[in-house]
Design a protein around this motif. Structure first.
Motif, PDB file in Angstrom:
ATOM      1  N   SER A   1       0.637  -1.314  -0.103  1.00 56.22           N
ATOM      2  CA  SER A   1       0.024   0.022  -0.042  1.00 56.22           C
ATOM      3  C   SER A   1       0.822   1.239  -0.121  1.00 56.22           C
ATOM      4  O   SER A   1       0.511   2.242  -0.495  1.00 56.22           O
ATOM      5  CB  SER A   1      -0.969   0.163   1.378  1.00 56.22           C
ATOM      6  N   ASN A   2       1.915   1.051   0.559  1.00 56.32           N
ATOM      7  CA  ASN A   2       2.849   2.547   0.632  1.00 56.32           C
ATOM      8  C   ASN A   2       4.129   2.235  -0.138  1.00 56.32           C
ATOM      9  O   ASN A   2       5.078   3.199  -0.046  1.00 56.32           O
ATOM     10  CB  ASN A   2       3.077   2.794   2.141  1.00 56.32           C
ATOM     11  N   SER A   3       4.238   1.193  -0.825  1.00 55.77           N
ATOM     12  CA  SER A   3       5.458   1.092  -1.752  1.00 55.77           C
ATOM     13  C   SER A   3       5.437   1.935  -2.992  1.00 55.77           C
ATOM     14  O   SER A   3       4.421   2.079  -3.568  1.00 55.77           O
ATOM     15  CB  SER A   3       5.595  -0.515  -2.009  1.00 55.77           C
ATOM     16  N   GLN A   4       6.490   2.356  -3.437  1.00 55.40           N
ATOM     17  CA  GLN A   4       6.808   3.195  -4.619  1.00 55.40           C
ATOM     18  C   GLN A   4       6.889   2.203  -5.849  1.00 55.40           C
ATOM     19  O   GLN A   4       7.149   1.091  -5.706  1.00 55.40           O
ATOM     20  CB  GLN A   4       8.112   3.949  -4.697  1.00 55.40           C
ATOM     21  N   SER A   5       6.780   2.783  -6.831  1.00 56.14           N
ATOM     22  CA  SER A   5       6.484   1.838  -8.214  1.00 56.14           C
ATOM     23  C   SER A   5       8.050   1.417  -8.462  1.00 56.14           C
ATOM     24  O   SER A   5       9.102   2.132  -8.301  1.00 56.14           O
ATOM     25  CB  SER A   5       6.003   2.603  -9.355  1.00 56.14           C
ATOM     26  N   ARG A   6       8.239   0.079  -8.727  1.00 61.25           N
ATOM     27  CA  ARG A   6       9.518  -0.358  -9.277  1.00 61.25           C
ATOM     28  C   ARG A   6       9.281  -1.210 -10.372  1.00 61.25           C
ATOM     29  O   ARG A   6       8.400  -1.634 -10.831  1.00 61.25           O
ATOM     30  CB  ARG A   6       9.902  -1.330  -7.934  1.00 61.25           C
ATOM     31  N   LEU A   7      10.887  -1.259 -11.043  1.00 60.58           N
ATOM     32  CA  LEU A   7      10.750  -1.719 -12.347  1.00 60.58           C
ATOM     33  C   LEU A   7      10.334  -3.238 -12.185  1.00 60.58           C
ATOM     34  O   LEU A   7      10.702  -3.906 -11.267  1.00 60.58           O
ATOM     35  CB  LEU A   7      12.201  -1.791 -13.014  1.00 60.58           C
ATOM     36  N   THR A   8       9.449  -3.735 -13.118  1.00 64.19           N
ATOM     37  CA  THR A   8       9.082  -5.203 -12.940  1.00 64.19           C
ATOM     38  C   THR A   8       9.131  -6.117 -14.182  1.00 64.19           C
ATOM     39  O   THR A   8       9.047  -7.368 -14.230  1.00 64.19           O
ATOM     40  CB  THR A   8       7.272  -5.251 -12.839  1.00 64.19           C
ATOM     41  N   ASP A   9      10.312  -5.515 -15.169  1.00 62.96           N
ATOM     42  CA  ASP A   9      10.659  -6.428 -16.267  1.00 62.96           C
ATOM     43  C   ASP A   9      12.086  -6.450 -16.340  1.00 62.96           C
ATOM     44  O   ASP A   9      12.630  -7.314 -17.174  1.00 62.96           O
ATOM     45  CB  ASP A   9       9.971  -5.550 -17.575  1.00 62.96           C
ATOM     46  N   ARG A  10      12.881  -5.914 -15.354  1.00 65.37           N
ATOM     47  CA  ARG A  10      14.269  -6.262 -15.470  1.00 65.37           C
ATOM     48  C   ARG A  10      14.877  -6.345 -13.763  1.00 65.37           C
ATOM     49  O   ARG A  10      14.339  -5.725 -13.022  1.00 65.37           O
ATOM     50  CB  ARG A  10      15.103  -5.124 -16.197  1.00 65.37           C
ATOM     51  N   ILE A  11      16.060  -6.596 -13.621  1.00 65.70           N
ATOM     52  CA  ILE A  11      16.679  -6.403 -12.481  1.00 65.70           C
ATOM     53  C   ILE A  11      17.985  -5.962 -12.493  1.00 65.70           C
ATOM     54  O   ILE A  11      18.698  -6.618 -13.545  1.00 65.70           O
ATOM     55  CB  ILE A  11      16.659  -7.877 -11.879  1.00 65.70           C
ATOM     56  N   LEU A  12      18.687  -5.226 -11.398  1.00 63.36           N
ATOM     57  CA  LEU A  12      20.034  -4.813 -11.858  1.00 63.36           C
ATOM     58  C   LEU A  12      20.627  -5.882 -10.769  1.00 63.36           C
ATOM     59  O   LEU A  12      20.530  -6.199  -9.904  1.00 63.36           O
ATOM     60  CB  LEU A  12      19.899  -3.259 -11.231  1.00 63.36           C
ATOM     61  N   VAL A  13      22.002  -6.636 -11.551  1.00 64.49           N
ATOM     62  CA  VAL A  13      22.472  -7.472 -10.778  1.00 64.49           C
ATOM     63  C   VAL A  13      24.146  -6.859 -10.570  1.00 64.49           C
ATOM     64  O   VAL A  13      24.659  -6.488 -11.651  1.00 64.49           O
ATOM     65  CB  VAL A  13      22.678  -8.544 -11.769  1.00 64.49           C
ATOM     66  N   ARG A  14      24.595  -6.928  -9.509  1.00 65.38           N
ATOM     67  CA  ARG A  14      25.947  -6.540  -9.191  1.00 65.38           C
ATOM     68  C   ARG A  14      26.822  -7.645  -9.550  1.00 65.38           C
ATOM     69  O   ARG A  14      26.774  -8.703  -9.269  1.00 65.38           O
ATOM     70  CB  ARG A  14      25.916  -6.193  -7.673  1.00 65.38           C
ATOM     71  N   THR A  15      27.923  -7.160 -10.331  1.00 63.58           N
ATOM     72  CA  THR A  15      28.994  -8.233 -10.884  1.00 63.58           C
ATOM     73  C   THR A  15      30.223  -7.861 -10.062  1.00 63.58           C
ATOM     74  O   THR A  15      30.881  -9.198 -10.054  1.00 63.58           O
ATOM     75  CB  THR A  15      29.261  -7.930 -12.332  1.00 63.58           C
ATOM     76  N   ASP A  16      30.486  -6.900  -9.497  1.00 65.98           N
ATOM     77  CA  ASP A  16      31.748  -6.780  -8.414  1.00 65.98           C
ATOM     78  C   ASP A  16      31.281  -5.496  -7.700  1.00 65.98           C
ATOM     79  O   ASP A  16      30.266  -4.980  -7.795  1.00 65.98           O
ATOM     80  CB  ASP A  16      32.976  -6.620  -9.313  1.00 65.98           C
ATOM     81  N   ASN A  17      32.317  -5.287  -6.852  1.00 65.54           N
ATOM     82  CA  ASN A  17      32.020  -4.138  -5.946  1.00 65.54           C
ATOM     83  C   ASN A  17      31.988  -2.800  -6.653  1.00 65.54           C
ATOM     84  O   ASN A  17      31.318  -1.986  -6.019  1.00 65.54           O
ATOM     85  CB  ASN A  17      33.218  -4.061  -4.806  1.00 65.54           C
TER      86      ASN A  17
ATOM     87  N   PHE B   1      13.397 -10.936  -7.022  1.00 71.20           N
ATOM     88  CA  PHE B   1      12.741 -11.011  -8.246  1.00 71.20           C
ATOM     89  C   PHE B   1      11.406 -10.416  -8.097  1.00 71.20           C
ATOM     90  O   PHE B   1      10.793 -10.847  -7.159  1.00 71.20           O
ATOM     91  CB  PHE B   1      13.055 -12.450  -8.908  1.00 71.20           C
ATOM     92  N   GLU B   2      11.044  -9.506  -9.083  1.00 70.37           N
ATOM     93  CA  GLU B   2       9.441  -8.983  -8.919  1.00 70.37           C
ATOM     94  C   GLU B   2       8.769  -9.801  -9.990  1.00 70.37           C
ATOM     95  O   GLU B   2       7.802  -9.024 -10.462  1.00 70.37           O
ATOM     96  CB  GLU B   2       9.714  -7.530  -9.105  1.00 70.37           C
ATOM     97  N   SER B   3       8.973 -10.829 -10.601  1.00 68.93           N
ATOM     98  CA  SER B   3       8.176 -11.577 -11.682  1.00 68.93           C
ATOM     99  C   SER B   3       7.718 -12.826 -11.071  1.00 68.93           C
ATOM    100  O   SER B   3       8.514 -13.556 -10.749  1.00 68.93           O
ATOM    101  CB  SER B   3       9.179 -11.893 -12.954  1.00 68.93           C
ATOM    102  N   ASP B   4       6.458 -13.124 -11.465  1.00 69.78           N
ATOM    103  CA  ASP B   4       5.854 -14.309 -10.790  1.00 69.78           C
ATOM    104  C   ASP B   4       6.220 -15.544 -12.156  1.00 69.78           C
ATOM    105  O   ASP B   4       5.843 -16.566 -11.962  1.00 69.78           O
ATOM    106  CB  ASP B   4       4.028 -14.325 -11.015  1.00 69.78           C
ATOM    107  N   ASP B   5       7.019 -15.139 -13.162  1.00 67.71           N
ATOM    108  CA  ASP B   5       7.273 -16.071 -14.187  1.00 67.71           C
ATOM    109  C   ASP B   5       8.465 -17.084 -13.514  1.00 67.71           C
ATOM    110  O   ASP B   5       8.761 -18.028 -14.342  1.00 67.71           O
ATOM    111  CB  ASP B   5       7.861 -15.354 -15.515  1.00 67.71           C
TER     112      ASP B   5
END
Length: 240
Positions: free
Chosen positions: A128-144, A187-191
């Motif tokens: 209810s109080n969450s802001q909109s987030r990307l739902t079709d991609r994810i940012l992955v950290r590959t190193d520091n 992950f934000e995807s039900d797939d």
């Protein structure tokens, strides 16, 4: 107060009936009481409880933790464990299924009622109080210092490797310094569905199934556990 719908999964008949009576006395709706994980999954094909009360020791081949794991992947219904198993190994297994609470038997009626009401409130107000987030991609950290944005559609599967995990695309493997559970929770995807302790697959990338082997993309395959097979089959259209 909105009437909360409950599914009781408990293999001791007297306890199940006592729970049902107490909950109905407090205006909860008990959709059904079943004694096995297999029966619970059948009920969920036709009913939509708000919460599930789940014993860990059940009749049938699936225990409560395995059943809850399937339910979380397929239905995302909040689960409350009711159990006399308090050893650390059992508790650690239970935590991997992200329950909303874990009540040790015997428990007080007031504690149960408060847990149910709080779990229902948290579930219904989760976003209810969450802001909109990307739902079709994810940012992955590959190193520091670096991170790469990956579209969900490009991901074939996630793989566990002890404290590490991998994200696998058609032509690349990304190594992450977090466990599979930690990565999957973001992950934000039900797939994406869990098919074993070691693998989470993108359901849209399935190109075939051979026994318990799932083919993904053009050159990849992973093995699913037998208890997840029905859940996977139910997510795809099968022509016989």
């Amino acid at each position: 107060m909105e009437r909360i719908k409950i599914l009781i999964v408990e293999d001791e008949l007297l306890i199940a009936e006592d729970l049902k009576m107490k909950l109905e006395d407090h205006q909860f709706i008990v959709l059904d009481t079943v004694d096995s994980g297999e029966q619970a999954l059948l009920v969920l094909q036709n009913e939509e409880p708000d919460l599930i009360l789940m014993d860990i020791h059940l009749a049938g081949d699936l225990d409560g933790i395995e059943t809850a794991d399937i339910i979380q992947n397929k239905y995302q219904i909040p689960v409350i464990y009711l159990s006399d198993h308090t050893d650390q190994e059992t508790v650690d297994r239970a935590k991997t299924t992200r329950p909303v609470s874990y009540l040790s038997k015997p428990f007080k009626e007031g504690d149960l009622l408060r847990t149910l009401e709080l779990a229902f409130y948290n579930a219904t107000h989760k976003n209810s109080n969450s802001q909109s987030r990307l739902t079709d991609r994810i940012l992955v950290r590959t190193d520091n210092q670096s991170a790469v944005m990956i579209n969900y559609n490009d991901i074939l599967y996630l793989e566990a490797n002890r404290a590490y995990s991998y994200i696998i695309t058609e032509n690349k493997k990304y190594i992450l310094s977090n466990s599979l559970k930690t990565v999957f929770d973001q992950f934000e995807s039900d797939d994406f569905v869990k098919v074993s302790r070691s693998y989470v697959i993108n359901i849209n990338q399935i190109t075939g199934i051979n026994g318990n082997m799932i083919n993904l993309g053009t050159q990849h395959s992973v093995q699913m556990s037998s208890q997840y097979r029905e859940m996977v089959i139910n997510r795809i259209n099968v022509v016989k």
